[in-house]
Design a protein around this motif. Structure first.
Motif, PDB file in Angstrom:
ATOM      1  N   PHE A 157       4.656   1.184  -5.203  1.00 12.32           N
ATOM      2  CA  PHE A 157       3.237   1.532  -5.002  1.00 12.32           C
ATOM      3  C   PHE A 157       3.212   2.966  -4.400  1.00 12.32           C
ATOM      4  O   PHE A 157       2.333   3.676  -4.471  1.00 12.32           O
ATOM      5  CB  PHE A 157       2.636   0.381  -4.228  1.00 12.32           C
ATOM      6  N   LYS A 158       4.150   3.018  -3.356  1.00 15.62           N
ATOM      7  CA  LYS A 158       4.148   4.375  -2.778  1.00 15.62           C
ATOM      8  C   LYS A 158       4.604   5.579  -3.608  1.00 15.62           C
ATOM      9  O   LYS A 158       4.115   6.749  -3.405  1.00 15.62           O
ATOM     10  CB  LYS A 158       5.342   4.179  -1.525  1.00 15.62           C
ATOM     11  N   TRP A 160       4.083   5.772  -6.849  1.00 16.64           N
ATOM     12  CA  TRP A 160       2.616   6.060  -7.540  1.00 16.64           C
ATOM     13  C   TRP A 160       1.767   6.860  -6.612  1.00 16.64           C
ATOM     14  O   TRP A 160       0.872   7.644  -7.015  1.00 16.64           O
ATOM     15  CB  TRP A 160       1.946   4.770  -7.845  1.00 16.64           C
ATOM     16  N   GLN A 161       1.453   6.437  -5.261  1.00 21.48           N
ATOM     17  CA  GLN A 161       0.640   7.109  -4.579  1.00 21.48           C
ATOM     18  C   GLN A 161       0.921   8.454  -4.461  1.00 21.48           C
ATOM     19  O   GLN A 161       0.157   9.413  -4.346  1.00 21.48           O
ATOM     20  CB  GLN A 161       0.687   6.277  -3.165  1.00 21.48           C
ATOM     21  N   ASP A 162       2.058   8.825  -4.062  1.00 23.28           N
ATOM     22  CA  ASP A 162       2.743  10.311  -4.048  1.00 23.28           C
ATOM     23  C   ASP A 162       2.686  10.902  -5.276  1.00 23.28           C
ATOM     24  O   ASP A 162       2.489  12.234  -5.228  1.00 23.28           O
ATOM     25  CB  ASP A 162       3.654  10.204  -3.278  1.00 23.28           C
ATOM     26  N   LEU A 164       0.280  10.677  -7.593  1.00 26.94           N
ATOM     27  CA  LEU A 164      -1.157  10.800  -7.981  1.00 26.94           C
ATOM     28  C   LEU A 164      -1.527  11.948  -6.828  1.00 26.94           C
ATOM     29  O   LEU A 164      -2.495  12.668  -7.373  1.00 26.94           O
ATOM     30  CB  LEU A 164      -1.860   9.443  -7.738  1.00 26.94           C
ATOM     31  N   ALA A 165      -0.742  12.187  -5.796  1.00 28.80           N
ATOM     32  CA  ALA A 165      -1.042  13.082  -4.883  1.00 28.80           C
ATOM     33  C   ALA A 165      -0.248  14.425  -5.216  1.00 28.80           C
ATOM     34  O   ALA A 165      -0.341  15.387  -4.420  1.00 28.80           O
ATOM     35  CB  ALA A 165      -0.671  12.623  -3.419  1.00 28.80           C
TER      36      ALA A 165
END
Length: 370
Positions: A157-158, A160-162, A164-165
């Motif tokens: 998840f982390k 994916w988060q980074d 997308l950022a």
């Protein structure tokens, strides 16, 4: 069969990008033991798996022939380089958080691999009860079993988060100037551990030279915030923890019994940070720390130096990495001061060699290539 494929396709679509990034960068799925056995130049810098560093440092000491000099402590010893010595050296920094950690770590290493000289960084807050009450003592598993090869769902998840950022790209490079980059921090920021265990700060150094306001701890903003909010290592405290002194003596006794010569130091703070701490009058435990500890070192014929202030080594805030980490230049000047003070380290390092390096740096932070 078609229904089963449709059922799994969302999961595959979700997992594929982060798994590709984690595998391609070496953040996960990497055979670290093989990397450590290789002589190939590498930078190992994790983003989500920093606990792996404990294993990395321990394993390097286990698989390599005995190093004559080892630096041991927190991140505040990571600026010592093998180039500073004329014998075998390894930087085992980032393995220790409290004064009670030193002996358990040393006991995980076979005695035949103990160094002849042990350079120890004693973070001032190690002696502040409000930072470390020393309620428990770590066992060997803290280092031996810290490595995690496969990612957990939190890491997926982390990532994916980074992603997308826009922190990562699917076509990021895992090599730079013939140097293998392992881990996301290495691939993205050129930040991580060199083969000798020292830390390369990568892009952050470039930002500091360019006076980029996005550089880490720019103008010590983050460190000042920690002091004001009494966070992390900057817990307030006015007295020295007697338990910490007791643990320090256990360390010195262990080293004496195992023919390890100890050269210890209190690491530097930026001048601006020292001033802020002193002006607050909330860090009294630091005031007489050297006077309290030095008699113990003399008792065992070991060495202790106080470099809390950069002024003692003719350094200044323009050479520090952040509010409480000196640069490679800072630590070269520190080692030179130790040598000029008559240290036994003169047997494994030379003042003229260091002076030449200090006078011919790459920039105000870095002395040696790679």
């Amino acid at each position: 069969m078609f229904k089963n494929s449709c059922f799994h396709s969302p999961s595959i679509s979700f997992l594929a990008p982060p798994i590709y990034i984690l595998n391609h960068s070496g953040e996960n799925f990497n055979d670290l033991d093989a990397t450590l056995k290789s002589n190939r130049k590498a930078i190992i810098g994790y983003s989500y798996n920093e606990k792996n560093y404990r294993y990395l440092k321990w394993k390097k000491l286990m698989i390599h022939k005995r190093f004559e000099v080892i630096a041991l402590g927190s991140s505040r010893v990571l600026q010592f380089r093998e180039n500073m010595f004329e014998t075998s050296f390894y930087n085992a920094g980032y393995t220790i958080s409290g004064v009670a950690d030193f002996v358990p770590f040393l006991k995980t290493i076979p005695k035949e691999k103990h160094p002849k000289y042990l350079i120890i960084g004693l973070d001032q807050w190690m002696f502040n009860k409000n930072w470390d009450e020393i309620k428990t003592i770590k066992n060997a598993s803290f280092w031996k079993e810290a490595f995690r090869k496969n990612p957990d769902i939190k890491t997926i998840f982390k990532t994916w988060q980074d992603l997308l950022a826009s922190k990562y790209s699917l076509n990021m490079s895992n090599h730079k100037n013939k140097i293998q980059l392992i881990g996301l921090n290495a691939c993205v920021n050129n930040l991580g551990f060199r083969n000798d265990g020292s830390m390369q700060y990568g892009i952050d150094i470039e930002k500091k030279i360019a006076n980029d306001t996005t550089a880490n701890d720019y103008n010590f903003k983050d460190t000042f915030s920690r002091i004001e909010d009494e966070r992390i290592q900057f817990k307030y405290g006015n007295s020295i923890n007697p338990k910490a002194i007791s643990e320090l003596e256990k360390l010195l006794t262990y080293c004496k019994n195992n023919q390890i010569h100890v050269v210890a130091f209190f690491p530097p703070f930026a001048d601006a940070v020292n001033k802020k701490m002193n002006d607050s009058k909330k860090f009294g435990y630091r005031d007489h720390l050297y006077q309290r500890c030095n008699p113990l070192f003399k008792k065992y014929s070991f060495e202790l130096y106080d470099y809390s202030s950069l002024k003692t080594i003719n350094s200044n805030d323009s050479e520090v990495i952040d509010g409480f980490h000196g640069s490679e230049m800072t630590y070269a000047k520190m080692l030179l001061n130790i040598l000029n003070s008559g240290s036994r380290l003169n047997k494994v390092s030379h003042p003229k060699m260091l002076t030449l390096a200090i006078n011919n740096p790459i920039n105000r932070y870095i002395i040696y290539k790679y």
